[in-house]
Scaffold this motif. Structure first.
Motif, PDB file in Angstrom:
ATOM      1  N   THR A   1       0.911  -1.102   0.081  1.00  0.00           N
ATOM      2  CA  THR A   1       0.120   0.034  -0.139  1.00  0.00           C
ATOM      3  C   THR A   1       0.827   1.251  -0.113  1.00  0.00           C
ATOM      4  OG1 THR A   1      -1.653  -1.140   1.322  1.00  0.00           O
ATOM      5  CG2 THR A   1      -2.059   1.267   1.135  1.00  0.00           C
ATOM      6  N   CYS A   2       0.454   1.976  -0.919  1.00  0.00           N
ATOM      7  CA  CYS A   2       1.213   3.438  -0.749  1.00  0.00           C
ATOM      8  C   CYS A   2       2.621   3.436  -1.622  1.00  0.00           C
ATOM      9  CB  CYS A   2       1.324   4.181   0.450  1.00  0.00           C
ATOM     10  SG  CYS A   2      -0.313   4.087   1.352  1.00  0.00           S
ATOM     11  N   ASN A   3       3.187   2.514  -1.888  1.00  0.00           N
ATOM     12  CA  ASN A   3       4.522   2.376  -2.614  1.00  0.00           C
ATOM     13  C   ASN A   3       5.516   2.937  -1.859  1.00  0.00           C
ATOM     14  OD1 ASN A   3       6.119   1.410  -4.962  1.00  0.00           O
ATOM     15  ND2 ASN A   3       5.844   3.337  -5.794  1.00  0.00           N
ATOM     16  N   ILE A   4       5.623   2.502  -0.494  1.00  0.00           N
ATOM     17  CA  ILE A   4       6.861   3.019   0.177  1.00  0.00           C
ATOM     18  C   ILE A   4       7.596   2.199   0.860  1.00  0.00           C
ATOM     19  CG2 ILE A   4       5.465   5.056   0.705  1.00  0.00           C
ATOM     20  CD1 ILE A   4       5.069   3.926   3.441  1.00  0.00           C
ATOM     21  N   ASP A   5       8.733   2.462   1.468  1.00  0.00           N
ATOM     22  CA  ASP A   5       9.539   2.202   2.523  1.00  0.00           C
ATOM     23  C   ASP A   5       9.535   2.840   3.697  1.00  0.00           C
ATOM     24  OD1 ASP A   5      10.166   0.190   0.466  1.00  0.00           O
ATOM     25  OD2 ASP A   5      11.845   1.776   0.021  1.00  0.00           O
ATOM     26  N   THR A   6       9.701   1.951   4.631  1.00  0.00           N
ATOM     27  CA  THR A   6       9.484   2.524   6.282  1.00  0.00           C
ATOM     28  C   THR A   6      10.891   2.745   6.811  1.00  0.00           C
ATOM     29  OG1 THR A   6       8.790   0.368   7.193  1.00  0.00           O
ATOM     30  CG2 THR A   6       7.078   1.987   6.711  1.00  0.00           C
ATOM     31  N   ASN A   7      11.182   3.976   7.719  1.00  0.00           N
ATOM     32  CA  ASN A   7      12.311   4.196   8.248  1.00  0.00           C
ATOM     33  C   ASN A   7      12.142   4.623   9.626  1.00  0.00           C
ATOM     34  OD1 ASN A   7      14.515   4.295   5.442  1.00  0.00           O
ATOM     35  ND2 ASN A   7      12.305   4.746   5.220  1.00  0.00           N
ATOM     36  N   HIS A   8      13.320   4.708  10.221  1.00  0.00           N
ATOM     37  CA  HIS A   8      13.812   5.298  11.594  1.00  0.00           C
ATOM     38  C   HIS A   8      14.912   6.479  10.842  1.00  0.00           C
ATOM     39  CE1 HIS A   8      11.693   3.692  14.819  1.00  0.00           C
ATOM     40  NE2 HIS A   8      12.300   2.539  14.658  1.00  0.00           N
ATOM     41  N   PHE A   9      14.760   7.642  11.175  1.00  0.00           N
ATOM     42  CA  PHE A   9      15.754   8.650  10.672  1.00  0.00           C
ATOM     43  C   PHE A   9      16.584   9.231  12.000  1.00  0.00           C
ATOM     44  CE2 PHE A   9      13.190   8.910   6.945  1.00  0.00           C
ATOM     45  CZ  PHE A   9      14.051   8.272   6.045  1.00  0.00           C
ATOM     46  N   ASP A  10      17.908   8.982  12.177  1.00  0.00           N
ATOM     47  CA  ASP A  10      18.650   9.304  13.214  1.00  0.00           C
ATOM     48  C   ASP A  10      18.930  10.932  13.222  1.00  0.00           C
ATOM     49  OD1 ASP A  10      21.074   9.543  14.971  1.00  0.00           O
ATOM     50  OD2 ASP A  10      20.618   7.608  15.102  1.00  0.00           O
ATOM     51  N   SER A  11      18.810  11.460  14.429  1.00  0.00           N
ATOM     52  CA  SER A  11      18.917  12.835  14.738  1.00  0.00           C
ATOM     53  C   SER A  11      20.570  13.344  14.199  1.00  0.00           C
ATOM     54  CB  SER A  11      19.066  13.238  16.507  1.00  0.00           C
ATOM     55  OG  SER A  11      20.014  12.385  17.039  1.00  0.00           O
ATOM     56  N   ASN A  12      21.521  12.363  14.109  1.00  0.00           N
ATOM     57  CA  ASN A  12      22.845  12.593  13.424  1.00  0.00           C
ATOM     58  C   ASN A  12      22.438  13.459  11.946  1.00  0.00           C
ATOM     59  OD1 ASN A  12      24.375  11.687  15.277  1.00  0.00           O
ATOM     60  ND2 ASN A  12      24.110   9.524  14.223  1.00  0.00           N
ATOM     61  N   VAL A  13      21.309  12.962  11.310  1.00  0.00           N
ATOM     62  CA  VAL A  13      21.002  13.477   9.984  1.00  0.00           C
ATOM     63  C   VAL A  13      20.003  14.780   9.864  1.00  0.00           C
ATOM     64  CG1 VAL A  13      19.044  12.240   9.159  1.00  0.00           C
ATOM     65  CG2 VAL A  13      21.002  12.674   7.382  1.00  0.00           C
ATOM     66  N   PHE A  14      19.608  15.337  11.116  1.00  0.00           N
ATOM     67  CA  PHE A  14      18.667  16.197  11.119  1.00  0.00           C
ATOM     68  C   PHE A  14      19.314  17.607  10.271  1.00  0.00           C
ATOM     69  CE2 PHE A  14      16.058  14.286  14.853  1.00  0.00           C
ATOM     70  CZ  PHE A  14      15.608  13.570  13.979  1.00  0.00           C
ATOM     71  N   ASP A  15      20.530  17.867  10.424  1.00  0.00           N
ATOM     72  CA  ASP A  15      21.038  19.181  10.095  1.00  0.00           C
ATOM     73  C   ASP A  15      21.476  18.980   8.764  1.00  0.00           C
ATOM     74  OD1 ASP A  15      20.815  20.523  12.521  1.00  0.00           O
ATOM     75  OD2 ASP A  15      22.777  20.062  13.030  1.00  0.00           O
ATOM     76  N   ALA A  16      21.011  17.749   7.967  1.00  0.00           N
ATOM     77  CA  ALA A  16      21.738  17.718   6.695  1.00  0.00           C
ATOM     78  C   ALA A  16      20.504  17.006   5.765  1.00  0.00           C
ATOM     79  CB  ALA A  16      22.750  16.494   6.366  1.00  0.00           C
ATOM     80  N   LEU A  17      19.359  17.511   6.337  1.00  0.00           N
ATOM     81  CA  LEU A  17      18.063  17.343   5.678  1.00  0.00           C
ATOM     82  C   LEU A  17      17.826  18.761   4.922  1.00  0.00           C
ATOM     83  CD1 LEU A  17      16.208  15.095   8.194  1.00  0.00           C
ATOM     84  CD2 LEU A  17      17.088  14.410   6.215  1.00  0.00           C
ATOM     85  N   TRP A  18      16.774  18.620   3.877  1.00  0.00           N
ATOM     86  CA  TRP A  18      16.384  19.719   3.093  1.00  0.00           C
ATOM     87  C   TRP A  18      14.917  20.218   3.951  1.00  0.00           C
ATOM     88  CZ3 TRP A  18      15.207  20.304  -2.843  1.00  0.00           C
ATOM     89  CH2 TRP A  18      15.076  21.606  -3.067  1.00  0.00           C
ATOM     90  N   ASP A  19      15.095  21.045   4.878  1.00  0.00           N
ATOM     91  CA  ASP A  19      13.917  21.507   5.453  1.00  0.00           C
ATOM     92  C   ASP A  19      13.433  22.761   5.233  1.00  0.00           C
ATOM     93  OD1 ASP A  19      15.901  22.937   6.768  1.00  0.00           O
ATOM     94  OD2 ASP A  19      15.975  22.151   8.664  1.00  0.00           O
TER      95      ASP A  19
END
Length: 407
Positions: A389-407
């Protein structure tokens, strides 16, 4: 990673359809609903297989219904499946249904599903669990699901139960949500160590986001591809970026325009191409770009070093996605690269898809437990792939990468 675990068919096709038998103890009124279950059917075809199924149902109530269905399809040369389901209902109106379905392709595949549901001292109780795993990997597939629901007593309305994804009352579940599994809001209002999110090869539309929220959860991060890749993935669009940001969802950027991950110059050229496209797409500086290394790709340390060196000289951060399992070439290549350049461990983000637990809802996500080379800067853990359903994969994203995301 979506659309990437599709390989050649294999020798063995093993299909197990198991709808359980039951044990029923009744006392009380004669006006009771019947307990329904049917005989088990097993079919196997191939070189080697080991099928062990144990399902026990005990109902001491005036009304009860237990329906267990387990479907496993494994296309491997060596297959082992263990399914154990135990259901106990001691209530006036208890209804437990379990449906487990695994579709896998690989050489050495092991499936281990354990489901235990116990309801006592309550009324009008319903627990329905649905576990689905779709894994198509050609070597060493290991999937283990453990779902336990223990409900005792009555809820505010006299009912205790779960929805179709196995999410029951908090007080009655062994696995609780919140920062106990690294997936909830921090109690002091600070950003949690991990957040739940998804990745997809499809365009993110309003219908797509609604599908994810209705069926899985509320993603805080959405990983998408930079540029189209024919037959594999749609590239991120500016409309998507605006839409995701309007919904308070950060974006992780993936680069998947290669199939050979060997050689220092190859790593350099892929990083250069990714940087050029990121600039053309107006991706802000400081955002990480993840080289997508699939398990069928040849990989060596030189490629990783070439990718990292060019990315480090740019305005973007360096990242690598793949199956970082100790038995994989990517794991070995990464350790070798880190020995040559120790800053790789400190500055290169690792997004690992190992171990593969299987698709879940946000509420029922597994405890955060990614695999990666020791000392790695872990960005996230893709614990489940290929949701039907929805054509996705599921993840935990670590706080290590929060500053390197496009927000």
């Amino acid at each position: 990673m979506r659309c990437t675990y599709r390989f050649l068919p294999y020798v063995l096709s093993l299909v197990l359809i198991f709808i359980t038998a039951f044990t029923f103890y009744m006392y009380g009124s004669a006006d009771t609903n019947p307990v329904t279950a049917s005989d088990d059917t097993q079919e196997s075809n191939g070189e080697e297989s080991d099928l062990r199924n144990t399902i026990t149902n005990e109902i001491n109530t005036e009304a009860g219904n237990v329906d267990n269905s387990i479907i496993n399809e494994v296309n491997v040369s060596n297959g082992e499946i263990n399914n154990s389901v135990e259901n106990t209902i001691n209530s006036k109106n208890g209804d437990i249904g379990n449906h487990i379905e695994n579709h896998m392709s690989g050489d050495d595949a092991t499936v281990d599903n354990q489901v235990e549901n116990n309801i006592t001292n309550g009324s009008n109780n319903t627990i329905t669990n649905h576990i689905t795993n779709n894994v198509e990997v050609n070597v060493d597939v290991h999937v283990k699901n453990n779902l336990v629901n223990n409900v005792e007593g009555k809820g505010d309305d006299g009912e205790s139960g779960t929805d179709e994804n196995g999410n029951g009352d908090e007080a009655g579940r062994e696995e609780e949500n919140g920062d106990g599994n690294g997936n909830g809001e921090a109690s002091n209002g600070e950003t949690p160590d991990t957040v739940w999110g998804v990745d997809s090869a499809s365009l993110t539309t309003e219908d797509m986001l609604s599908c994810v929220r209705e069926n899985f959860g509320d993603p805080k991060v959405w990983a998408r591809y930079l540029g189209d890749k024919d037959g594999v993935s749609y590239g991120l669009t500016h409309e998507e970026v605006e839409f995701l940001h309007e919904n308070d969802i950060d974006i992780m950027v993936i680069w998947n325009h290669f199939t050979d991950a060997t050689g220092y110059e190859k790593g350099q050229s892929e990083a250069t191409a990714a940087i050029e496209m990121a600039r053309e797409f107006d991706i802000p500086e400081g955002v990480a770009i993840f080289a997508n290394v699939e398990p069928i790709y040849p990989i060596d340390a030189d490629f990783l070093l070439g990718w990292y060196d060019v990315m480090e000289e740019s305005e973007y951060e360096s990242g690598v996605y793949g199956i970082f399992h100790p038995d994989r070439e990517l794991y070995t290549a990464y350790e070798t690269a880190a020995e040559e350049n120790t800053s790789l461990l400190e500055n290169n983000y690792v997004w690992t898809s190992s171990p593969n637990i299987g698709i879940t809802t946000e509420e029922n996500a597994p405890e955060y437990d990614p695999e990666a080379p020791e000392g790695s800067l872990i960005a996230g853990w893709q614990y489940g792939i290929d949701a039907q359903t929805c054509n996705i994969d599921t993840n935990h994203f670590d706080s290590n990468v929060f500053d390197a995301l496009w927000d």
